[in-house]
Design an enzyme around this catalytic site. Structure first.
Site, PDB file in Angstrom:
ATOM      1  N   THR A  60       0.817  -1.215   0.000  1.00  0.00           N
ATOM      2  CA  THR A  60       0.000   0.000   0.000  1.00  0.00           C
ATOM      3  C   THR A  60       0.849   1.263   0.000  1.00  0.00           C
ATOM      4  OG1 THR A  60      -0.152  -0.205   2.414  1.00  0.00           O
ATOM      5  CG2 THR A  60      -1.990  -1.078   1.097  1.00  0.00           C
ATOM      6  N   GLU A  63      -3.525  -5.510  -2.753  1.00  0.00           N
ATOM      7  CA  GLU A  63      -2.741  -4.521  -2.005  1.00  0.00           C
ATOM      8  C   GLU A  63      -2.435  -5.095  -0.618  1.00  0.00           C
ATOM      9  OE1 GLU A  63      -1.454  -1.570  -2.621  1.00  0.00           O
ATOM     10  OE2 GLU A  63      -2.418  -0.838  -4.469  1.00  0.00           O
ATOM     11  N   HIS A  66       4.124  -5.407  -8.644  1.00  0.00           N
ATOM     12  CA  HIS A  66       3.853  -4.149  -9.327  1.00  0.00           C
ATOM     13  C   HIS A  66       5.129  -3.619  -9.978  1.00  0.00           C
ATOM     14  CE1 HIS A  66       1.585  -0.025  -9.029  1.00  0.00           C
ATOM     15  NE2 HIS A  66       1.588  -0.517 -10.252  1.00  0.00           N
ATOM     16  N   ASP A 108       7.190  -1.773  -5.422  1.00  0.00           N
ATOM     17  CA  ASP A 108       6.451  -2.677  -4.540  1.00  0.00           C
ATOM     18  C   ASP A 108       6.131  -4.043  -5.179  1.00  0.00           C
ATOM     19  OD1 ASP A 108       4.733  -0.843  -6.114  1.00  0.00           O
ATOM     20  OD2 ASP A 108       3.050  -1.871  -5.196  1.00  0.00           O
TER      21      ASP A 108
END
Length: 219
Positions: A23, A86, A128, A138
């Site tokens: 996140t 997430e 990601h 991330d």
């Protein structure tokens, strides 16, 4: 915890990718609030809190807006074909830290549940940072990709002698990365996922060997 930031997937598009994020905010609640804010225009299918609590924000058959400008194995605009998770962690900006065991167990169970419903190959369970290496870090080098793969989620080949040739860009392309970015950018993304003990963007002998091993397994 439904998010308004969603729409229809492209017609006849199979769900064949799973993209994992952190996140990157100071709390899980702050992240959920943003993912449900119409003005932010971002979302994900699921959020996994540090204590293992799982929230669903978007139904899997709908398109969540999580990957942004993204590329993998020749495809782009990956939101239409992927599920996004997430994972609550403050990220590199706010005090990056290891992911708790309860959280990783919940992520693993959620991923296995998703994989039971969709034809997602191990090579297409990605970070990601894999699909947006010039923009994202991330879920980063502290994320336990090896542990997930040991439980049937994603790709983590052993360091067997690889039988694959090519230079670094060839190997990165075989794995799935776009190759129109500077090599150090691509190598850092690769290292974050598959060689997390060394994230420097340099093509040393160990990184080249690992590239060959992963490229052979992803073929």
């Amino acid at each position: 915890m439904p998010s308004p930031n969603q729409d229809d997937r492209p017609a006849s598009q199979a769900i064949d990718m799973l993209v994992l994020h952190y996140t990157g905010m100071q709390s899980g609640q702050a992240a959920i609030d943003r993912l449900r804010d119409p003005l932010a225009a971002v979302s994900s299918h699921y959020v996994v809190e540090e204590d293992g609590t799982v929230f669903r924000l978007v139904e899997e058959e709908r398109r969540a807006w999580h990957a942004g400008i993204s590329h993998w194995r020749g495809a782009s605009g990956l939101n239409g074909r992927s599920i996004g998770i997430e994972i609550v962690n403050p990220g590199h900006e706010f005090g990056y830290r290891p992911f708790p065991a309860l959280q990783m167990a919940a992520v693993c169970d959620l991923c296995l549940d998703i994989l039971s419903r969709h034809p997602i190959a191990p090579r297409d369970v990605v970070a990601h940072s894999d699909v947006a290496p010039d923009r994202k870090e991330d879920p980063g080098e502290l994320f336990d990709w090896e542990g997930l793969a040991a439980n049937g989620v994603g790709l983590w080949p052993k360091n067997a002698a690889p039988n694959v040739n090519g230079d670094a860009l060839d190997l990165l392309s075989m794995i799935g990365y776009r190759t129109d970015l500077p090599l150090p950018v691509l190598l850092r993304a690769f290292q974050r996922h598959w060689r997390p003990t060394r994230v420097d963007g340099l093509l040393d002998a160990g990184t080249l060997k690992r590239l060959r091993v992963v490229a052979a397994a992803a073929a």
